[in-house]
Design a protein around this motif. Structure first.
Motif, mmCIF file in Angstrom:
data_model
loop_
_atom_site.group_PDB
_atom_site.id
_atom_site.type_symbol
_atom_site.label_atom_id
_atom_site.label_comp_id
_atom_site.label_asym_id
_atom_site.label_seq_id
_atom_site.Cartn_x
_atom_site.Cartn_y
_atom_site.Cartn_z
ATOM 1 N N ARG A 1 -44.440 -27.557 -7.621
ATOM 2 C CA ARG A 1 -44.667 -26.604 -6.525
ATOM 3 C C ARG A 1 -44.294 -25.181 -6.964
ATOM 4 N NH1 ARG A 1 -44.820 -27.570 -1.031
ATOM 5 N NH2 ARG A 1 -43.858 -29.623 -1.310
ATOM 6 N N ARG A 2 -43.122 -25.046 -7.606
ATOM 7 C CA ARG A 2 -42.688 -23.720 -8.052
ATOM 8 C C ARG A 2 -43.652 -23.131 -9.080
ATOM 9 N NH1 ARG A 2 -37.298 -25.917 -7.651
ATOM 10 N NH2 ARG A 2 -37.382 -26.580 -9.828
ATOM 11 N N TRP B 1 -47.008 -32.330 -5.309
ATOM 12 C CA TRP B 1 -45.878 -31.652 -4.669
ATOM 13 C C TRP B 1 -45.048 -32.595 -3.796
ATOM 14 C CZ3 TRP B 1 -48.916 -26.977 -2.200
ATOM 15 C CH2 TRP B 1 -49.417 -26.164 -3.230
ATOM 16 N N ARG C 1 -38.299 -36.338 -7.122
ATOM 17 C CA ARG C 1 -38.466 -35.174 -6.247
ATOM 18 C C ARG C 1 -38.303 -33.873 -7.023
ATOM 19 N NH1 ARG C 1 -37.190 -37.924 -1.380
ATOM 20 N NH2 ARG C 1 -39.235 -38.656 -0.705
ATOM 21 N N TRP C 2 -37.408 -33.860 -8.005
ATOM 22 C CA TRP C 2 -37.225 -32.644 -8.810
ATOM 23 C C TRP C 2 -38.526 -32.260 -9.504
ATOM 24 C CZ3 TRP C 2 -38.197 -33.092 -14.023
ATOM 25 C CH2 TRP C 2 -38.217 -34.398 -14.538
ATOM 26 N N ASP D 1 -46.139 -33.504 -0.793
ATOM 27 C CA ASP D 1 -46.503 -33.259 0.601
ATOM 28 C C ASP D 1 -47.354 -34.387 1.167
ATOM 29 O OD1 ASP D 1 -45.191 -30.919 0.247
ATOM 30 O OD2 ASP D 1 -46.836 -29.601 0.814
ATOM 31 N N LYS E 1 -31.249 -33.194 -9.749
ATOM 32 C CA LYS E 1 -32.072 -33.392 -10.937
ATOM 33 C C LYS E 1 -31.307 -34.049 -12.073
ATOM 34 C CE LYS E 1 -34.867 -31.156 -14.485
ATOM 35 N NZ LYS E 1 -35.465 -29.916 -15.013
ATOM 36 N N HIS F 1 -32.142 -37.593 -1.244
ATOM 37 C CA HIS F 1 -32.104 -36.489 -2.203
ATOM 38 C C HIS F 1 -31.223 -36.878 -3.379
ATOM 39 C CE1 HIS F 1 -31.999 -32.429 -3.834
ATOM 40 N NE2 HIS F 1 -30.680 -32.544 -3.923
ATOM 41 N N GLN G 1 -40.823 -30.634 -7.017
ATOM 42 C CA GLN G 1 -40.393 -29.255 -6.768
ATOM 43 C C GLN G 1 -40.787 -28.335 -7.918
ATOM 44 O OE1 GLN G 1 -36.217 -29.910 -6.169
ATOM 45 N NE2 GLN G 1 -36.525 -30.915 -4.177
ATOM 46 N N GLU G 2 -40.703 -28.824 -9.147
ATOM 47 C CA GLU G 2 -41.096 -28.005 -10.291
ATOM 48 C C GLU G 2 -42.596 -27.741 -10.300
ATOM 49 O OE1 GLU G 2 -39.546 -29.740 -13.866
ATOM 50 O OE2 GLU G 2 -37.484 -29.111 -13.402
#
Length: 422
Positions: free
Chosen positions: A109-110, A172, A102-103, A174, A205, A202, A106-107
């Motif tokens: 996406r950012r 991402w 998941r990390w 999604d 990281k 969750h 997120q990276e």
């Protein structure tokens, strides 16, 4: 003082960790397939199909002939225990491992959000529409989505906007994969195929990276920081921090491996504490270019003194060994290279080149001949044909009891066409 490991023992440790050197099961069912995937953690996916799709080959190399439909049912149907994500690269992984990545989502996406010129920022409405389309209609392939933006642009192999949008949502997190149909990936919203506890899981990281590095070390048996980082494409600094923690915790043991040097100095290396240290490895296998044993070319050179570069995208006149060349593993050494083509229409396994590595044992041709017979049987092919190309071709033809054929301009044209199609 760090334990010293010979180069030969390092090879055997690495191969044993990857499932080689074990007796092959008499029958291969879902239990054996699950056990293997759990051992090596992932199966890399690649679209090249001139011989066989890559994710099928590590299983065959370790277990022998099996029913590919069993692997398809395990990995390419909705709501199975496996799905796809960018782990090493595109790969089949246990779905529970998604929480460890998941990390990375997120990276991604950012990174896209921070780039004003990114495709995702310029096409936010397309992404919203794709989410809504999947919510309304359920899991779909890109080809099934009807929208004016799906018109292909540029060359025939270009992605449509819908495909590009789905892939953005995929990296991402999604959307997730919901199997494949005729090798085309299907996409779904997470809640359509995953249990709620996995969606909500969750992992911080640092904890996730530490677990991924530990799994990489277990799958490698022995390796450097770069080896362990590469398995899941983890950044060097993150991997080094995780290795320090794992060494402090006793899961990794520092070692010095004979011949593993850079600039005249030993490369730092570690042994997984549960790694097997076999006295010998008995194995004969053809390895896909995307097998974990050889996919990191520096490691293959260090372990086997085997310089390997895939030549699929090299223009035919500039190729050295062939189009789709598979390394030949005999016991604990890589001793040859074979360029294979599955001529499904004619029912022939075509050996378009066969090469002997320096120092290959005298029985190399016979060992290759046997694995080629097994390969043809697994693929349902009734004949093996050998082109007189390469330093091992004539010997393997003799071992198979077939005549070699000359490499012709027709072969050259076929290779050129395959370079474009694949």
């Amino acid at each position: 003082m760090a334990q010293r490991i010979s180069s030969a023992l390092a090879r055997r440790i690495a191969l044993a960790a990857q499932g080689f050197g074990r007796p092959r099961p008499e029958t291969i069912g879902t239990r054996q397939l699950n056990t293997l995937i759990e051992r090596i953690n992932l199966l890399q996916i690649d679209s090249v199909n001139v011989f066989e799709r890559s994710h099928y080959l590590p299983v065959f190399a370790r277990l022998g002939g099996y029913d590919k439909a069993l692997l398809d049912a395990l990995t390419f149907t909705p709501k199975t225990r496996y799905l796809e994500y960018w782990a090493h690269v595109a790969a089949i992984i246990p779905r529970d491992d998604l929480a460890l990545l998941r990390w990375r989502m997120q990276e991604y996406r950012r990174k896209d959000a921070a780039d004003p010129g990114s495709w995702a920022n310029a096409n936010a409405s397309m992404l919203d529409w794709l989410r809504a389309e999947l919510a309304e209609k359920g899991p779909m392939a890109a080809s099934e989505i009807e929208h004016e933006a799906t018109r292909r642009r540029g060359p025939w192999w270009g992605w449509s906007d819908a495909k590009r949008g789905l892939e953005s949502l995929f990296i991402w997190g999604d959307v997730v994969t919901a199997g494949r149909t005729r090798f085309e990936r299907r996409y779904a919203l997470p809640e359509q195929v995953l249990p709620a506890e996995l969606i909500e899981a969750h992992v911080e990281k640092d904890d996730a990276v530490r677990e991924l590095v530990l799994r990489s070390a277990r799958a490698h048996g022995i390796g450097t920081a770069g080896d362990f980082a590469d398995y899941y494409r983890i950044g060097a600094s993150d991997a080094r921090r995780a290795i320090r923690d794992l060494e402090d915790g006793g899961q990794l043991v520092p070692v010095v491996v004979e011949g593993w040097e850079r600039g005249g100095r030993p490369l730092p290396a570690w042994l997984h504490r549960e790694a097997r240290l076999p006295r010998r490895i008995d194995a004969t296998a053809l390895l896909t270019p995307f097998d974990p044993v050889v996919w990191q070319r520096d490691r293959a050179l260090r372990l086997f003194d085997f310089h390997y570069r895939i030549e699929i995208y090299t223009p035919a006149p500039k190729r050295v060994f062939g189009y789709y060349v598979l390394p030949l593993l005999v016991d604990d050494r890589v001793v040859g290279r074979v360029d294979l083509k599955n001529d499904r229409q004619a029912g022939v396994l075509r050996v378009r080149a066969a090469w002997r590595e320096e120092g290959a044992p005298p029985q190399t041709a016979e060992r290759l001949a046997e694995v080629l017979r097994q390969t043809a049987a697994w693929q349902g092919l009734g004949e093996i044909a050998v082109v007189d190309r390469g330093t091992l071709a004539r010997e393997v033809a003799l071992a198979l009891g077939v005549r070699t054929t000359e490499f012709t301009t027709t072969d050259e044209v076929e290779e050129a066409i395959e370079s474009v199609v694949d």
